[in-house]
Every structure is written in structure tokens, then in C-alpha cells.
Design an enzyme around this catalytic site. Structure first.
Site, PDB file in Angstrom:
ATOM      1  CG  ASN A  22      -1.693   1.222   1.457  1.00 22.42           C
ATOM      2  OD1 ASN A  22      -1.800   2.051   0.540  1.00 22.42           O
ATOM      3  ND2 ASN A  22      -2.266   1.384   2.645  1.00 22.42           N
ATOM      4  CE  LYS A  71       0.314   3.266   4.875  1.00 21.73           C
ATOM      5  NZ  LYS A  71       0.144   3.364   6.303  1.00 21.73           N
ATOM      6  CG  HIS A 122      -5.859   1.483   5.247  1.00 24.95           C
ATOM      7  ND1 HIS A 122      -5.423   2.401   6.171  1.00 24.95           N
ATOM      8  CD2 HIS A 122      -4.807   0.665   4.992  1.00 24.95           C
ATOM      9  CE1 HIS A 122      -4.145   2.152   6.453  1.00 24.95           C
ATOM     10  NE2 HIS A 122      -3.751   1.103   5.745  1.00 24.95           N
ATOM     11  CD  GLU A 152      -2.889   5.143   6.912  1.00 26.61           C
ATOM     12  OE1 GLU A 152      -2.916   5.239   5.678  1.00 26.61           O
ATOM     13  OE2 GLU A 152      -1.904   4.700   7.542  1.00 26.61           O
ATOM     14  CD  GLU A 192      -3.513  -3.020   7.222  1.00 24.51           C
ATOM     15  OE1 GLU A 192      -2.435  -3.295   6.711  1.00 24.51           O
ATOM     16  OE2 GLU A 192      -4.074  -1.917   7.081  1.00 24.51           O
ATOM     17  N   GLY A 244       2.130   1.891  10.754  1.00 20.49           N
ATOM     18  CA  GLY A 244       3.033   3.035  10.635  1.00 20.49           C
ATOM     19  C   GLY A 244       3.705   3.430  11.943  1.00 20.49           C
ATOM     20  CB  SER A 262       5.073  -2.056  11.915  1.00 20.97           C
ATOM     21  OG  SER A 262       4.614  -0.732  12.143  1.00 20.97           O
TER      22      SER A 262
HETATM   23  C1  PEP Z   1      -0.803  -0.170   5.902  1.00 23.02           C
HETATM   24  O1  PEP Z   1      -0.867   0.992   5.572  1.00 23.02           O
HETATM   25  O2  PEP Z   1      -1.682  -0.947   5.518  1.00 23.02           O
HETATM   26  C2  PEP Z   1       0.297  -0.616   6.749  1.00 23.02           C
HETATM   27  C3  PEP Z   1       0.262  -1.817   7.231  1.00 23.02           C
HETATM   28  O3  PEP Z   1       1.321   0.300   6.978  1.00 23.02           O
HETATM   29  P1  PEP Z   1       2.728   0.000   7.709  1.00 23.02           P
HETATM   30  O4  PEP Z   1       3.278  -1.265   7.117  1.00 23.02           O
HETATM   31  O5  PEP Z   1       3.557   1.189   7.392  1.00 23.02           O
HETATM   32  O6  PEP Z   1       2.443  -0.158   9.158  1.00 23.02           O
END
Ligand code: PEP
Length: 257
Positions: free
Chosen positions: A9, A11, A97, A99, A169, A175, A215
């Protein structure tokens, strides 16, 4: 379930020249070291989907979008529809997601509309669910996940589930550099499969791909991907450099499934 899935992803990163450079490098690396047990998906910003798709001609890397509108079309300035991303070359779309839930106030009702619209337009859905740190601390993880899954997928038929990939997630791990431990992730993944059996029919959970996101890095990928109920990863930060993303793909190849 089939191959492991490693999805990136991007972003709100990468201009078109940067996007092209990233997929060129990824394609080159995968030509040298093919991923036979892993399906790789990249989800660039809308503006780069078409360019990335062109660049990936002849490669097995699939392209996804990061969002779609809840409406088919209309006077919605700034929105991008399912048909539009499909025609630009996306095969997948990320929906739900954290976010988008957090910054754009997307609730289960809206996510449900988007999922149905994506499926109607023959896009495969990467459906994200996950609890916040507060919710985990209050022992609400299972309630939150169950609620999201139930309402986000309301009215989605069993026959359509083959076009849905679930991504667990935990919001506190996205992040932040904090990853769920392999056993924390495994526990929720197993729970998600049980829920799918309850909401649909026995055995449904086993058939679906459930990815972990939060992460994921080269240093923790192998341990996470080795868990029996983790079928791959949704990767944010670590997918923005080809060499780093490639290490996660290699971890998936090593673990196999
Ligand atoms: C994501 O945005 O779906 C995600 C898992 O980000 P990160 O790997 O940076 O935590």
C-alpha cells in the site's frame, strides 16, 4: 487460499516518475528471483495506476487501488469511481483501511457500500479490519473485529467471498513500528476464520486469504508469515523501496504455504 499474498500500500507517496522507477526495479528483481509461491500486488495512488499497469506488462505483479467512491458515478468532485480504477488497470482495491476510517470518517455502512460496488465492478477487495490500542487494552479486540466484519460484509453473498481478501491490521501497529507479535496476530486470524464460518458456512474461513498488516518489515516478516493462519501481508512503509519490499517477498517465498 492458494499462494501467499504480499500487497504493498503506497499510500500518498510516489509521483509518476517515482512510481515507474519503483515498479521497474521490482519487476527486474522479480525477473531475477521469481516469486513462485507468492502473489505480489502493488497499490499506487490513483494518479499512477495506469502508468504502473503499463510498466508491468508481461509481469505477474498485479495492481490495486487504495480506495473507490461509494457511488457509481455523479457530481462528486474529487471522487474516483470503481469503473475508473478498473479501466486504469486496477484488479484490486483496498477498502476499510484504518486511515480511511479515521481521517475520512468512513463507517461500516459506507465501507459496505464500497465493497458491494467494487464486487459489482469486478474488482477484488482487500478488506481491512482492526482494533485501536484503546480497544485492545479494554479487551474489545474480538468485539470490534466481529462488528466490522459483520457490518462491512452485510449482504455480501458467500459466492462473492472468493473475490475478497481480509487484512487484519491492528490500528496501533500501522506506521508505528510496533508489530503485533506473531501469536497476537495468529490469534486474531484464527478468530477471523471462525467468524467467517459463523457468518457464512462451516469451512468458509479456511478458504479465504487473511493477510496481516502493521509495520511488517524484512526483520519480522518471516516469523509473522510462518503462522498457520497468516496468508500474507499488507505492507505500508516497507513497500516504498524495491529492495526492502523484495526482502518481504523473499520471506514469503521461504515460508511458502
Ligand atoms: C498499511 O498501511 O496498511 C500498513 C500496514 O502500513 P505500515 O506497514 O507502514 O504499518
Amino acid at each position: 487460499m492458494g499462494k501467499n499474498i504480499i500487497a504493498g500500500n503506497w499510500k500518498m507517496y510516489k509521483t509518476n516518475p517515482q512510481a515507474v522507477s519503483l515498479v521497474r526495479q521490482l519487476k527486474r528483481r522479480l525477473e531475477k528471483k521469481p516469486a513462485n509461491k507468492t502473489m505480489v500486488i502493488v497499490c499506487p495512488p490513483f494518479t499512477a495506476i495506469s502508468r504502473v499497469k503499463d510498466e508491468l506488462k508481461g509481469s505477474k505483479i498485479a495492481v490495486g487501488a487504495q480506495n473507490i467512491s461509494w457511488e457509481e458515478e455523479g457530481a462528486y468532485t474529487g471522487q474516483v469511481s470503481a469503473q475508473m480504477v478498473k479501466s486504469a488497470g486496477a484488479k484490486y482495491v483496498i477498502i476499510g483501511h484504518s486511515e480511511r476510517r479515521r481521517y475520512f470518517k468512513e463507517d461500516e455502512k459506507l465501507i459496505n457500500r464500497k465493497i458491494k460496488l467494487a464486487l459489482k465492478n469486478k474488482l477484488k477487495v482487500i478488506h481491512c479490519v482492526g482494533e485501536t490500542l484503546e480497544e485492545r487494552k479494554q479487551n474489545l479486540t474480538q468485539d470490534i473485529i466481529a462488528n466490522q466484519l459483520e457490518w462491512d460484509l452485510k449482504g455480501v453473498k458467500a459466492s462473492e467471498l472468493k473475490n475478497i481478501i481480509i487484512a487484519y491490521e491492528p490500528v496501533w501497529a500501522i506506521g508505528t513500528g510496533k508489530t503485533a507479535t506473531p501469536s497476537q496476530a495468529q490469534e486474531v486470524h484464527a478468530f477471523l476464520r471462525t467468524l467467517l464460518d459463523v457468518f457464512y458456512t462451516e469451512g468458509t474461513g479456511k478458504k479465504m486469504s487473511v493477510l496481516y498488516g502493521g509495520s511488517v518489515k524484512p526483520a519480522n516478516a518471516e516469523r509473522l508469515l510462518s503462522q498457520p493462519d497468516i496468508d500474507g501481508a499488507l505492507v505500508g512503509g516497507a513497500c516504498l523501496a524495491a529492495n526492502v519490499f523484495m526482502k518481504i517477498i523473499s520471506a514469503s517465498e521461504k515460508v511458502g504455504k
